[in-house]
Design an enzyme around this catalytic site. Structure first.
Site, PDB file in Angstrom:
ATOM      1  N   THR A  22       0.830  -1.203   0.000  1.00 38.71           N
ATOM      2  CA  THR A  22       0.000   0.000   0.000  1.00 38.71           C
ATOM      3  C   THR A  22       0.865   1.254   0.000  1.00 38.71           C
ATOM      4  O   THR A  22       0.458   2.298  -0.496  1.00 38.71           O
ATOM      5  CB  THR A  22      -0.913   0.026   1.236  1.00 38.71           C
ATOM      6  OG1 THR A  22      -0.105  -0.113   2.411  1.00 38.71           O
ATOM      7  CG2 THR A  22      -1.931  -1.097   1.197  1.00 38.71           C
TER       8      THR A  22
ATOM      9  N   VAL B 181       8.964  -1.906  -3.946  1.00 40.18           N
ATOM     10  CA  VAL B 181      10.375  -2.156  -3.664  1.00 40.18           C
ATOM     11  C   VAL B 181      10.997  -2.720  -4.924  1.00 40.18           C
ATOM     12  O   VAL B 181      10.475  -3.685  -5.497  1.00 40.18           O
ATOM     13  CB  VAL B 181      10.563  -3.130  -2.484  1.00 40.18           C
ATOM     14  CG1 VAL B 181      12.058  -3.353  -2.218  1.00 40.18           C
ATOM     15  CG2 VAL B 181       9.874  -2.602  -1.228  1.00 40.18           C
TER      16      VAL B 181
ATOM     17  N   ASP C 285       4.506  -4.101  14.159  1.00 40.89           N
ATOM     18  CA  ASP C 285       3.962  -4.840  13.006  1.00 40.89           C
ATOM     19  C   ASP C 285       4.817  -6.060  12.685  1.00 40.89           C
ATOM     20  O   ASP C 285       5.139  -6.320  11.522  1.00 40.89           O
ATOM     21  CB  ASP C 285       3.842  -3.931  11.790  1.00 40.89           C
ATOM     22  CG  ASP C 285       2.928  -4.518  10.705  1.00 40.89           C
ATOM     23  OD1 ASP C 285       2.100  -5.396  11.044  1.00 40.89           O
ATOM     24  OD2 ASP C 285       3.030  -4.123   9.535  1.00 40.89           O
TER      25      ASP C 285
END
Length: 401
Positions: free
Chosen positions: A78, A82, A195
């Protein structure tokens, strides 16, 4: 990924570029990038453009900052994409470049991540604590870009490509020790990752051997080197910073986060417990997307939610007369009953090392954050004795090398 690397290597062997081969120009007030085509050496020009979602539009061979030659895309999220690049200022080494969308909220998140990564680099200049190393960052026409050491597959992607076959107990031990070491370093520096999940634990090298399982009639992969790095500090939070009400990806979310009791470093410890279970069994411990069902699964695995947590939470809608408001006779109730069982009943082998692993898990997955096993104590757990012994005899601080 290996195919991409081979492609980059062959591209490099075809032609050695000098920094004069690429650049950026202003044409009629617009930013135009230049790249020398591989086939005939002519310069190819293109305007810097974004797609509808704010991603930078790029092609293989494009060069950013007169330095980073794009080899291919490694992943997308989102936040942006990369890409693998050849860094022509670092001897042609391959790096990973995170290109953030040209959207303000993602750019601001990237600035916060850069701040965290700079602090990590300052406090661990030799990169001994197994967090991914930031090499450089820059603003490219409204896209925040961060370059990192190039790593391999995530522990999740490796499992996915291996038909969700779990890792061996020795591999789980080695990866667990490294994760605890890396996250303890964050905690010691007043950071909470918030996370942690298998997607954010990457192998340094995901090469593997293959054996054929005649019983299941399939090839099975075994990673050759279980050295890992912790990545993605986009949500990492210092103790003094604002703490969002909800953090962590659902399956790795601690009970105090669900109950909005406030959170700090112990929420990472819970996430680590869920990750290690997934490494061991090949599937998530709490497969749900609903808070009430999530709590019901926790009770099935760990026993009742402590009354102290129930009394403190503002989320009284999940409880009735001091107990979880949950009907086991519903379809959801049957699902939880059929798919969850007490933690120790997930043991795969009745040996000491497997039971030591579950003893560690019980400490990491303690309901109450202040009673949850701190990572300093986790690293001293008997389950890790073989890793500590190997570290002692090798005399190396970085056990993954």
């Amino acid at each position: 990924l290996r195919e991409t690397r081979q492609k980059g290597a062959s591209m490099r062997s075809i032609q050695r570029h000098s920094s004069a081969d690429w650049g950026e120009r202003r044409v009629n007030g617009n930013s135009v990038c230049l790249s020398r085509q591989q086939s005939n050496g002519r310069l190819r020009a293109w305007a810097v453009k974004d797609d509808e979602e704010g991603h930078l539009i790029y092609r293989t061979g494009d060069v950013l900052q007169d330095r980073y030659e794009i080899v291919g895309t490694l992943g997308e999220g989102t936040f942006g994409k990369v890409v693998e690049c050849i860094d022509h200022h670092r001897g042609g080494s391959h790096i990973a470049l995170k290109i953030i969308k040209s959207v303000e909220k993602y750019k601001e998140a990237a600035r916060l991540e850069i701040n965290v990564l700079e602090k990590i680099n300052q406090r661990d200049p030799e990169n001994k604590n197994l967090c991914v190393q930031m090499l450089d960052w820059f603003d490219y026409h409204g896209h925040m870009c961060i370059s990192f050491e190039l790593l391999a597959l995530s522990t999740f992607d490796f499992m996915k490509e291996n038909s969700y076959l779990p890792y061996s107990i020795s591999q789980v031990r080695h990866m667990a020790y490294q994760i605890c070491l890396a996250v303890k370093f964050l905690h010691d520096n007043r950071l909470t990752h918030t996370d942690l999940k298998p997607e954010n634990i990457l192998f340094v090298n995901s090469d593997y051997s293959v054996t054929y399982n005649a019983e299941k009639k399939r090839d099975e992969r075994c990673v050759l080197n279980s050295a890992v790095r912790v990545v993605d500090f986009g949500s990492a939070t210092f103790d003094h910073e604002h703490h969002s009400t909800i953090v962590s990806t659902r399956h790795y979310r601690a009970p105090e986060v669900i109950l909005e009791l406030g959170w700090s470093q112990p929420c990472d410890v819970w996430s680590i417990g869920c990750i290690l279970f997934e490494f061991y069994r090949g599937y998530t411990l709490f497969q749900t997307h609903d808070n009430r069902e999530h709590l019901a699964m926790m009770e099935r695995v760990h026993g009742p939610v402590p009354s102290r947590m129930i009394r403190k939470t503002r989320k009284q809608k999940y409880f009735y007369r001091g107990r979880l408001d949950w009907d086991e006779s519903t379809s959801a109730g049957r699902y939880v009953r059929e798919n969850c069982r007490p933690l120790r009943r997930y043991v795969l082998c009745e040996t000491e090392e497997h039971h030591l692993f579950f003893d560690l898990l019980e400490g990491l997955l303690e309901y109450e954050p202040d009673r949850r096993l701190p990572l300093s104590a986790a690293l001293l757990h008997p389950f890790f004795s073989p890793v500590r012994d190997a570290e002692h005899f090798s005399g190396a601080r970085d056990i993954s090398r």
